[in-house]
Each structure stands twice: as structure tokens, then as C-alpha cells.
Write an enzyme that holds these catalytic residues in place. Sequence first.
Site, PDB file in Angstrom:
ATOM      1  N   LEU A 168       0.245  -2.039  17.569  1.00 49.94           N
ATOM      2  CA  LEU A 168      -0.365  -0.771  17.242  1.00 49.94           C
ATOM      3  C   LEU A 168       0.167   0.343  18.077  1.00 49.94           C
ATOM      4  O   LEU A 168      -0.501   1.477  18.096  1.00 49.94           O
ATOM      5  CB  LEU A 168      -1.893  -0.898  16.967  1.00 49.94           C
ATOM      6  CG  LEU A 168      -2.370  -2.106  16.027  1.00 49.94           C
ATOM      7  CD1 LEU A 168      -3.979  -1.916  15.953  1.00 49.94           C
ATOM      8  CD2 LEU A 168      -2.015  -1.640  14.607  1.00 49.94           C
ATOM      9  N   ILE A 171       6.257   2.693  19.844  1.00 51.68           N
ATOM     10  CA  ILE A 171       7.413   1.846  20.436  1.00 51.68           C
ATOM     11  C   ILE A 171       8.015   2.827  21.078  1.00 51.68           C
ATOM     12  O   ILE A 171       8.573   3.969  20.613  1.00 51.68           O
ATOM     13  CB  ILE A 171       8.455   1.370  19.271  1.00 51.68           C
ATOM     14  CG1 ILE A 171       7.592  -0.068  18.507  1.00 51.68           C
ATOM     15  CG2 ILE A 171       9.575   0.893  20.002  1.00 51.68           C
ATOM     16  CD1 ILE A 171       7.292  -0.899  19.520  1.00 51.68           C
ATOM     17  N   HIS A 187       3.369  -2.353   7.655  1.00 47.40           N
ATOM     18  CA  HIS A 187       2.091  -1.465   7.622  1.00 47.40           C
ATOM     19  C   HIS A 187       1.629  -1.889   6.409  1.00 47.40           C
ATOM     20  O   HIS A 187       2.028  -2.137   5.259  1.00 47.40           O
ATOM     21  CB  HIS A 187       2.653   0.032   7.622  1.00 47.40           C
ATOM     22  CG  HIS A 187       1.661   0.872   7.523  1.00 47.40           C
ATOM     23  ND1 HIS A 187       1.107   1.142   8.533  1.00 47.40           N
ATOM     24  CD2 HIS A 187       0.946   1.768   6.589  1.00 47.40           C
ATOM     25  CE1 HIS A 187      -0.068   2.211   8.355  1.00 47.40           C
ATOM     26  NE2 HIS A 187      -0.108   2.395   6.922  1.00 47.40           N
ATOM     27  N   ASP A 228       5.194   5.045  11.541  1.00 43.04           N
ATOM     28  CA  ASP A 228       5.346   4.693  10.114  1.00 43.04           C
ATOM     29  C   ASP A 228       6.310   5.732   9.314  1.00 43.04           C
ATOM     30  O   ASP A 228       6.252   5.876   8.153  1.00 43.04           O
ATOM     31  CB  ASP A 228       4.075   4.662   9.538  1.00 43.04           C
ATOM     32  CG  ASP A 228       3.191   3.893   9.978  1.00 43.04           C
ATOM     33  OD1 ASP A 228       3.400   2.689  10.506  1.00 43.04           O
ATOM     34  OD2 ASP A 228       1.866   4.260  10.171  1.00 43.04           O
ATOM     35  N   GLU A 257       1.567  -9.546   2.571  1.00 43.18           N
ATOM     36  CA  GLU A 257       2.142  -9.274   3.656  1.00 43.18           C
ATOM     37  C   GLU A 257       2.800 -10.583   4.166  1.00 43.18           C
ATOM     38  O   GLU A 257       3.980 -10.384   4.712  1.00 43.18           O
ATOM     39  CB  GLU A 257       1.322  -8.751   4.876  1.00 43.18           C
ATOM     40  CG  GLU A 257       0.903  -7.416   4.705  1.00 43.18           C
ATOM     41  CD  GLU A 257       0.119  -6.631   5.903  1.00 43.18           C
ATOM     42  OE1 GLU A 257       0.346  -7.139   7.278  1.00 43.18           O
ATOM     43  OE2 GLU A 257      -1.076  -6.345   5.885  1.00 43.18           O
TER      44      GLU A 257
END
Length: 293
Positions: A168, A171, A187, A228, A257
Site C-alpha cells: 500500500l 513505490i 488493485h 494506480d 485476483e
Amino acid sequence: MEAQAINPHFPTTLNSKNRNFMAKITCFPQSPTWVSCKSHNLSFVPEFGTSLKKDLSLRSSCVVKAKVGSDGGEELGEGVSRKNLAVFVSGGGSNFRSIHEAILDGRINGDIVVLVAKCGGANYARNKGIPVIVFPKTKSGSEGLSPHDLVSALRKFKVDNVLLAGFLKLIPAELIRAYPKSILNIHPSLLPSFGGKGYYGMKVHRAVIASGVRYSGPTIHFVDEHYDTGRILAQRVVPVLVTDTAEELAARVLQEEHQVYVEVAAALCEERIIWREDGVPLIRSKDDPDKFS
Ligand code: GAR
């Protein structure tokens, strides 16, 4: 993997590790034991490595099919090396575990060589003998690497690709520069909706339900320096039911996912990701190399 901008209708090899295949020949795995290699000029065929040379057989005037060995990482042929993956987690780590299970089952041509964690997922990793490093630095500063040391550590582990699996934190730009077009994130919504700073975990699912949209689902995208916004690589759709709680929707999305991240990691490690000329990444189908999604 060093990706190139190419036209999927005129594919070029993405493999940068084996000079024999560079720019001249397209190689893509079709099954665990066969690769197809297209060459614009068959005089290049003798440049194949020895294990491929042995079993070359012509499929059409410009397509060569080569049977490859069954010894682990070499199964996909000399053109596709086994990849070293770093997985980053912040929380529970269920995506990390499902990717690791798929590796153990032989569904992904790679290995998780290091887990980067705040805490979640670390015990599972340690039990499986996967080294764990802590990032970012803890508040007290007593633990955790700086961005610079993180990049050095990933280099030491010879990491080819980074998979963010519920990580979370933003980066650092240093890591993105060190691993261009090599970092993926998952995501839990259909980006670009319900993404960006503050949209993570259950907050995403609450916002999805409150908005009244009827469909949600995970997105896998390349990572840039913002939350994102990187190029979208894969999405899966799940229905949002009228009675859904955020937890119920989250569970339905998470199930999807686990599947999509394994499929994408498999494609990544088989070098089946290509870049359309407009910068959109595509996945080449394993069964039909002329199909992309
Ligand atoms: C997953 O739902 C993932 O999509 C989400 O965190 C969860 C981690 O689950 N990621 C984000 O919200 C990133 N913005 P896991 O730790 O069990 O894999």
C-alpha cells in the site's frame, strides 16, 4: 525482461538475454514442451542454441517449431529464462501465497526470490525458505531499508520483476527507474475507477457499492510514480450484487485476483507481454500466439 514497442501483427522477440533470438525471430511458448519460432529469414535458424537445433521441424515456410527439454527452467526453450520475482506485501498476503502455490505447481516459469514486507505474509515466506526484507523504514528507523538500499538488495537477489500484491505504499521513483516496465500491481477495482491515493482494500469496495455501479473486479497494471495510474495490463469483471456488503464484494473480487494474478505472472515469466505501438501492454495467448488480450 526488456520490453520493446512492437506491432502485435508483426511480432518481434522480447527476449533480451539470448542474442540468437534478438530482433530476427519470434519465440513464444505454446505448451510446456513446445515453442514456436517465427523467422523472417530461415538462414537464421542455425543460430539457435544446441537443444533447439536438435529438434527443429518446419511448420510452414516461415514458422519453426522446436521441442524443448523437460529439465525445469529450460522447458520453455533457451529463449525464455526462468524469472526471479520479488513480491511486495503490506497485509495478509493471500495473492502472494496463491502466486507461490502456482510456482510450486509449475504454472509459473519463475521463483519468488525475496518477499518485501512490512509484516504481513512474512511468516509464510520464512516457513517456505523465502528471504524477507523490510521496506520502508519503520517509524523508529530501527528496521527497514531506504529506497536506495532496497534497489541494491533487489539487484543482489537478481530480481527480474516486481509484483506488488497488496502493497500500500507509494513505490519510490528510484525503484521505478531501476525496473522500467517490470513492476506490476494488483488493485481491487476496475481502474481508472476507484483508484488513486486513499483507495485501497475495503475502502475501494465501500466506494464501489456506494456508487451504485453493477460491476467491479481486479485490475493489474504496470506501476508508475503515482497511485494506480500505470498502464493497464489485465482486468476481470465480477458482479456487484444488490445485497453486497463491502466484505462480500471484497471476497468475490479477491477470488478473481488470485486467478488473474497467477495468469499474468505466468505470461510475464514466459515473456508473453508485448507493448502495442501506442504504449498499451498486451498479453499474447499461450494457446494461440496470434491472439492478444
Ligand atoms: C487485495 O485485494 C489487493 O487488490 C489490494 O489489497 C488486497 C491485498 O490482499 N490492493 C490494493 O488495494 C492496492 N491499492 P492480500 O494481501 O490478501 O493479497
